[in-house]
Design a protein around this motif. Structure first.
Motif, PDB file in Angstrom:
ATOM      1  N   UNK A   1       0.724  -1.077  -0.030  1.00 25.21           N
ATOM      2  CA  UNK A   1      -0.058  -0.054  -0.040  1.00 25.21           C
ATOM      3  C   UNK A   1       0.853   1.035   0.090  1.00 25.21           C
ATOM      4  N   UNK A   2       2.044   1.138   0.681  1.00 26.64           N
ATOM      5  CA  UNK A   2       2.995   2.302   0.731  1.00 26.64           C
ATOM      6  C   UNK A   2       3.543   2.554  -0.803  1.00 26.64           C
ATOM      7  N   UNK A   3       4.113   1.326  -1.373  1.00 22.33           N
ATOM      8  CA  UNK A   3       4.516   1.548  -2.820  1.00 22.33           C
ATOM      9  C   UNK A   3       3.454   2.036  -3.758  1.00 22.33           C
ATOM     10  N   UNK A   4       2.221   1.436  -3.674  1.00 21.09           N
ATOM     11  CA  UNK A   4       1.270   2.049  -4.466  1.00 21.09           C
ATOM     12  C   UNK A   4       0.932   3.497  -4.103  1.00 21.09           C
ATOM     13  N   UNK A   5       0.808   3.871  -2.888  1.00 19.99           N
ATOM     14  CA  UNK A   5       0.471   5.488  -2.752  1.00 19.99           C
ATOM     15  C   UNK A   5       1.517   6.158  -3.418  1.00 19.99           C
ATOM     16  N   UNK A   6       2.960   5.954  -3.233  1.00 21.38           N
ATOM     17  CA  UNK A   6       3.976   6.549  -3.696  1.00 21.38           C
ATOM     18  C   UNK A   6       3.919   6.587  -5.076  1.00 21.38           C
ATOM     19  N   UNK A   7       3.399   5.504  -5.883  1.00 20.85           N
ATOM     20  CA  UNK A   7       3.625   5.263  -7.273  1.00 20.85           C
ATOM     21  C   UNK A   7       2.551   6.294  -7.865  1.00 20.85           C
ATOM     22  N   UNK A   8       1.240   6.036  -7.093  1.00 22.33           N
ATOM     23  CA  UNK A   8      -0.057   6.644  -7.695  1.00 22.33           C
ATOM     24  C   UNK A   8       0.028   8.264  -7.441  1.00 22.33           C
ATOM     25  N   UNK A   9       0.314   8.651  -6.420  1.00 19.81           N
ATOM     26  CA  UNK A   9       0.197  10.082  -5.846  1.00 19.81           C
ATOM     27  C   UNK A   9       1.549  10.900  -6.142  1.00 19.81           C
ATOM     28  N   UNK A  10       2.908  10.284  -6.043  1.00 20.47           N
ATOM     29  CA  UNK A  10       3.978  10.929  -6.465  1.00 20.47           C
ATOM     30  C   UNK A  10       4.704  10.668  -7.504  1.00 20.47           C
TER      31      UNK A  10
END
Ligand SMILES: NC(=O)c1ccc[n+]([C@@H]2O[C@H](COP(=O)([O-])OP(=O)(O)OC[C@H]3O[C@@H](n4cnc5c(N)ncnc54)[C@H](OP(=O)(O)O)[C@@H]3O)[C@@H](O)[C@H]2O)c1
Length: 409
Positions: free
Chosen positions: A157-166
């Motif tokens: 979830x951390x990885x996907x958040x960083x990929x999608x938001x940043x």
């Protein structure tokens, strides 16, 4: 077994979580729990604790009759199984966070608890700090749940958040998750979805009384996701999350899978970002309820371990009530999902496998198909394993609304 005497702990592991619980227990003197000895693997590492506490000899703890509680926090599932089974076999209470070991040995662990009448608690193994197991065990013990749906792996979830938001590249986001202590020692467990499948195996046991193995659960991680998938998600207002889901499809059949999922803004899971976890419990009586919190990290995970140790003071044991409801739930692969499949070439995906196709899109760089497919067909499709294809489920697939009317009050 109730403990009118002090809890004398043998601690296995002094890593992210082991050192965390050591520090937390020092600050919680009212609990009257003392760590007598700590077993680790590498004797030469510098430790933030008195040297005389440490040993590499597991038997010094396992054979010590004064130690009445074993807290197992190591990153080796095989060694953990030996530690936990030996401890339960000799009547010690055990607290563990090792979802891989628990999921792999579920049936044997149930038998060991039965035979030895001792406590085996593992709240930290599922969603770190969030009390998922205790809630399923104690609060929803008589509710024939419609579903349990969650983001249960903080690292992905951390990885996907960083990929999608940043817009961070996958490799960089993974490295950051590892640096922050959210990722498993072997990160493939996280990114391939195996860690979430291990946790879902444990959830299935407490929610439905299903004793299964992680291999019984279809699971796809996040490694096959393509940047074009994020573009699609943004256009439609979705967020891509790795979601674990178990839901009843009828009176005895439960669908269970871990798959990348499009989550819309109306879902509670939409705002579960970074290392946070969130679980929606679809109850039969109270509609949906949502629990949210940190699923990994030193102190959040130690919080669940602390709560389990504290519960041993009053001899708390899981009763596994869902094993004794008289309803024989089992995992079913015969249900329908709405999916999006993106690929390099349309010929890489067999469109005949779909029950109905809603949309096909064909650009030079990427193609996709959306439609309905039988879960078993999807599970067995050879094209699913083509690393150039990515599959994402629409989060509204198979909701409780699809249950037959007689199953609703
Ligand atoms: N990190 C989290 O946020 C989190 C969250 C929930 C659950 N968990 C679970 O908690 C457990 C521990 O995770 P962690 O992140 O704390 O791992 P970690 O930081 O990698 O620490 C692992 C510890 O286990 C010790 N160890 C490994 N093999 C051993 C053996 N055979 N005998 C004795 N000690 C051994 C290591 O010893 P050395 O120090 O000598 O190398 C180390 O102290 C795992 O099951 C993990 O899945 C972790």
């Amino acid at each position: 077994m109730t403990y009118d005497k002090k809890l004398i702990i043998g601690l296995f592991g002094f890593g992210v979580v082991g050192e965390g619980i050591y520090r937390v227990l020092k600050q919680t003197p009212t609990l009257q729990a003392e760590i007598k000895r700590i077993c680790i693997k590498h004797p030469d590492k510098l430790r933030n604790a008195p040297a005389e506490l440490f040993t590499t000899e597991a038997d010094l703890l396992l054979n010590d009759p004064e130690i009445n509680v074993v807290v197992e926090l190591i990153d080796d599932a095989e060694a953990a199984w030996h530690i936990v089974s030996t401890s339960l076999g000799s009547g010690k209470a055990v607290v563990s966070a090792n979802k891989k070991m628990i999921a792999a040995h579920l049936a044997e662990l149930l038998q060991l608890q039965d035979e030895n009448k001792t406590s085996f608690l593992y709240e930290a193994a599922v969603c770190g700090s969030i009390p998922v197991i205790r809630n399923l065990e104690e609060y929803y013990d008589n509710d024939m749940l419609n579903s349990v749906t969650g983001i249960i792996n903080g690292s992905t979830n951390y990885i996907l958040t960083r990929m999608n938001e940043d817009g961070m590249p996958y490799d960089e986001a993974l490295k950051l998750a590892q640096q922050l202590g959210f990722a498993e020692t072997d990160p493939s467990l996280d990114v391939e979805g195996t860690d979430a499948a291990n946790k879902l195996t444990i959830i299935l046991n407490h929610a439905y009384g299903i004793v299964s193995a992680p291999d019984d659960i279809m699971c796809k991680g996040i490694t096959q996701l393509h940047p074009a998938d994020s573009v699609y998600a943004k256009e439609k207002g979705y967020s891509i999350k790795l979601v674990a889901r178990a839901h009843r499809v009828n009176h005895t059949d439960v669908a269970a899978y871990v798959l990348p999922t499009f989550v819309g803004p109306r879902s509670q899971l939409f705002n579960v970002r970074f290392e946070f976890n969130g679980v929606i419990i679809g109850t039969r009586l109270a509609d949906e309820q949502f629990i949210y919190g940190k699923g990994a990290g030193r102190y959040p995970t130690s919080s669940a371990v602390l709560s389990d140790i504290a519960a041993l003071r009053y001899g708390y044991k899981y009763e596994y009530k869902k094993l004794h409801t008289g309803v024989d739930y089992h995992i079913s692969n015969d249900h329908v999902l709405r999916v999006y499949v993106s690929c390099e070439n349309m010929s890489d995906v067999s469109q005949n496998d779909f029950i109905a196709i809603d949309e096909t899109y064909n650009s030079q760089s990427r193609k996709y198909i959306t439609g309905s497919i039988n879960f078993d067909k999807l599970r067995k499709a050879a094209w699913l394993h083509n690393p150039a294809n990515s599959v994402i489920v629409f989060g509204d697939s198979g909701t409780a609304d699809s249950l037959p009317p007689e199953s609703v009050l």
